[in-house]
Structures are given as C-alpha cells and as structure tokens.
Enzyme design. Structure first.
Site, mmCIF file in Angstrom:
data_model
loop_
_atom_site.group_PDB
_atom_site.id
_atom_site.type_symbol
_atom_site.label_atom_id
_atom_site.label_comp_id
_atom_site.label_asym_id
_atom_site.label_seq_id
_atom_site.Cartn_x
_atom_site.Cartn_y
_atom_site.Cartn_z
ATOM 1 N N ASP A 45 0.849 -1.201 0.000
ATOM 2 C CA ASP A 45 0.000 0.000 0.000
ATOM 3 C C ASP A 45 0.885 1.251 0.000
ATOM 4 O O ASP A 45 0.382 2.379 -0.046
ATOM 5 C CB ASP A 45 -1.024 -0.007 1.145
ATOM 6 N N SER A 46 2.212 1.042 -0.026
ATOM 7 C CA SER A 46 3.139 2.151 -0.283
ATOM 8 C C SER A 46 2.813 2.802 -1.621
ATOM 9 O O SER A 46 3.281 3.913 -1.912
ATOM 10 C CB SER A 46 4.592 1.653 -0.268
ATOM 11 N N ASP A 84 -1.055 -6.126 0.069
ATOM 12 C CA ASP A 84 -1.375 -5.447 1.333
ATOM 13 C C ASP A 84 -2.869 -5.226 1.483
ATOM 14 O O ASP A 84 -3.544 -4.773 0.543
ATOM 15 C CB ASP A 84 -0.713 -4.051 1.345
ATOM 16 N N LYS A 112 -1.228 -9.298 3.407
ATOM 17 C CA LYS A 112 -0.443 -8.762 4.544
ATOM 18 C C LYS A 112 -1.319 -7.771 5.312
ATOM 19 O O LYS A 112 -1.999 -6.933 4.716
ATOM 20 C CB LYS A 112 0.832 -8.079 4.056
ATOM 21 N N GLU A 114 -1.235 -5.185 8.955
ATOM 22 C CA GLU A 114 -0.395 -4.553 9.980
ATOM 23 C C GLU A 114 -1.043 -4.718 11.348
ATOM 24 O O GLU A 114 -2.214 -4.376 11.528
ATOM 25 C CB GLU A 114 -0.233 -3.064 9.662
ATOM 26 N N GLU A 181 9.485 -3.897 10.569
ATOM 27 C CA GLU A 181 9.917 -2.644 9.944
ATOM 28 C C GLU A 181 10.484 -1.682 10.991
ATOM 29 O O GLU A 181 9.833 -1.421 12.030
ATOM 30 C CB GLU A 181 8.729 -1.989 9.216
HETATM 31 O O1 KIV Z 1 3.590 -1.058 1.615
HETATM 32 C C1 KIV Z 1 4.755 -1.466 1.583
HETATM 33 O O2 KIV Z 1 5.495 -1.254 0.628
HETATM 34 C C2 KIV Z 1 5.237 -2.193 2.745
HETATM 35 C C3 KIV Z 1 6.713 -2.381 2.878
HETATM 36 C C4 KIV Z 1 7.320 -1.118 3.334
HETATM 37 C C5 KIV Z 1 7.078 -3.527 3.761
HETATM 38 O O3 KIV Z 1 4.464 -2.595 3.591
#
Ligand code: KIV
Length: 263
Positions: A45-46, A84, A112, A114, A181
């Site tokens: 989600d970056s 994510d 994934k 968090e 992280e």
């Molecule tokens: O969203 C992302 O790119 C991430 C990485 C920083 C691990 O969660």
C-alpha cells in the site's frame, strides 16, 4: 526455476539462505523483478505514496489494491505475490475475509496486515479458510498518526517486549510470514531466531531471514531517504541492473550494512 511458495521460504530459512522481496505495482516491473530471482513481490500500500502522491498509505482503498494486484499478477511468472490489506479494510474478521477474498481473486498468493495481538482471531479465521497471511510489526505505516510520525519502534524495553510477544502470538495464530519494519537490529535478530516462520526485515538489520525494500527507494527515485535505503542504481546502466544489484547484495550479505541499521 519453479514457482516460489511458502515451503520454498521455509526451506530457505532452515538453510540460512537469504530471500528477497521487492514492491511492484504494475506488470512491467512485476516481470523485471521476477526475472531477477527475487522470491517475493509485495504489492504494497506504499503505492499510496510512490504512485498516488499521498504523504501516507492511509488513503489507499481495497479497489486500488485489487487493481494493482491484478496488474502485477498478470505478468509474474514465478515470485510469490503478497498484497497489502489497506487501512481499515480488516477491522473485523468478516470485513477482512471479504476484502482478502478480493485480493486473492485478483491473483495474490497471500495477504499482509499490519498489527499484532488484536489480529490473532482474524489471522486464524483467514488461514483456516485457505488465505495465507503475512503479519507486519514494528513501524506499521498505517499507524503513522498514532506513532506521531515515521519513527523507529521497539527501542524501549516495554516496546521491545510487546513486539516480541506479538510476534509469537501471530505465529501461533497461523501467520506464514512476518515483516519487521524499523526496529533495532538486535531485537529483529532475536525475533527471527526464535520464530519458526520466515521473517522479512526493512530497516531491521541484517539478521532477518529476508529483506524487502520499496522499489522506488532502491532505484533512487524517492525524495525521502531513510537510513536503511541504499540507491542500487549507482553504477548501473539499466533498471534491471539496479534491481539485480539489490537482489545480489541481499543474497551475498552485503546489504544491509551497519550504516543501514538502527540500534
Ligand atoms: O507497503 C509497503 O510497501 C510495505 C513495505 C514497506 C514492507 O508494507
């Protein structure tokens, strides 16, 4: 080379062989990254920051994630794809199930999320129904406002104890992988050694089982440069060369070096 599965990563951890994860959001980079031999592609989600121009990952939606996951999966011949779950898309188990289903049907092999202890029941429910889960602890970017900025986590004994306990809890709940992280390297080393599941680090030192970087960061395209980022385009004449340099540096143990770690 065969397709990468969670068993491949389990075997690599057992053999003390480092694995590599790079973020991608589209078909072109998905193929380039898979061709480097990187074991995992993370549709992070970056993308809210590097593609959409937001200053956090919070505005990203499940529709955004499904669109980019589909684009990545169409072009990826070999890597394991993790997608994510965006901000507030997994606040209840039912909501998580519905949204994880979208991402798996878009082609992801794993989702994934968090968080730690509060996610245990959700992780168990997803895993029981065939959706593998990667958990994410330490500096979890969706909580940037609660942290008061992008800050290293786990530096106090209390925080370190809590991250250690949550790592065990998410493993017991059935998570297949864990991202750590921006935490001190000693803490990450300890957690990686004590868990059976593979651990991927970003700003977490050299002793995790694998390493991940945001693609734009490792290609030197980002304006922010946290301590753990290295520009792998230095000395390279192509993007493919830069991506390969990152993969090779992780595999050889050259990255991350001391200067990329936190204490
Ligand atoms: O969203 C992302 O790119 C991430 C990485 C920083 C691990 O969660």
């Amino acid at each position: 080379m065969g397709k990468i599965t969670i068993s491949t990563l389990d075997k690599m951890k057992a053999a003390d062989e480092k694995f590599v994860c790079i973020t991608a959001y589209d078909a072109t980079f998905s193929r380039l990254i898979s061709d480097t031999g990187a074991e995992i592609i993370l549709v992070g989600d970056s993308l809210g920051m590097v593609l959409q121009g937001h200053d956090s990952t919070i505005p990203v939606t499940i529709a955004d994630m499904a669109y980019h996951t589909e684009s990545v999966c169409r072009a990826n011949p070999r890597s394991l794809v993790i997608a994510d779950m965006p901000f507030m898309s997994y606040t209840t188990t039912e909501q998580a199930m519905e949204n994880a289903t979208h991402l798996m049907q878009a082609g992801a092999h794993m989702v994934k999320m968090e968080g730690g202890a509060w996610l245990s029941d959700t992780i168990s429910s997803l895993v029981e129904r065939g959706i593998p889960v990667c958990a994410h602890l330490g500096l979890t970017p969706q909580s940037v406002n609660a942290f008061g900025g992008f800050k290293v986590q786990g530096r106090t004994p209390k925080e370190a104890k809590s991250i250690r306990a949550e790592a065990v809890e998410i493993q017991d709940a059935g998570a297949s992988l864990l991202v750590l992280e921006c935490i001190p390297s000693n803490l990450a080393a300890d957690i990686s050694k004590n868990l059976d599941i593979p651990v991927i680090g970003i700003g977490a030192g050299r002793d995790t089982d694998g390493q991940v970087l945001v693609m734009h960061d490792l290609l030197g395209l980002s304006t922010h440069t946290p301590r753990f980022v290295q520009n792998f385009m230095a000395g390279q004449s192509s993007v493919a060369g830069g991506l390969q340099a990152f993969v090779d540096a992780v595999k050889s143990g050259a990255y991350p070096a001391e200067e990329h770690t936190y204490s």
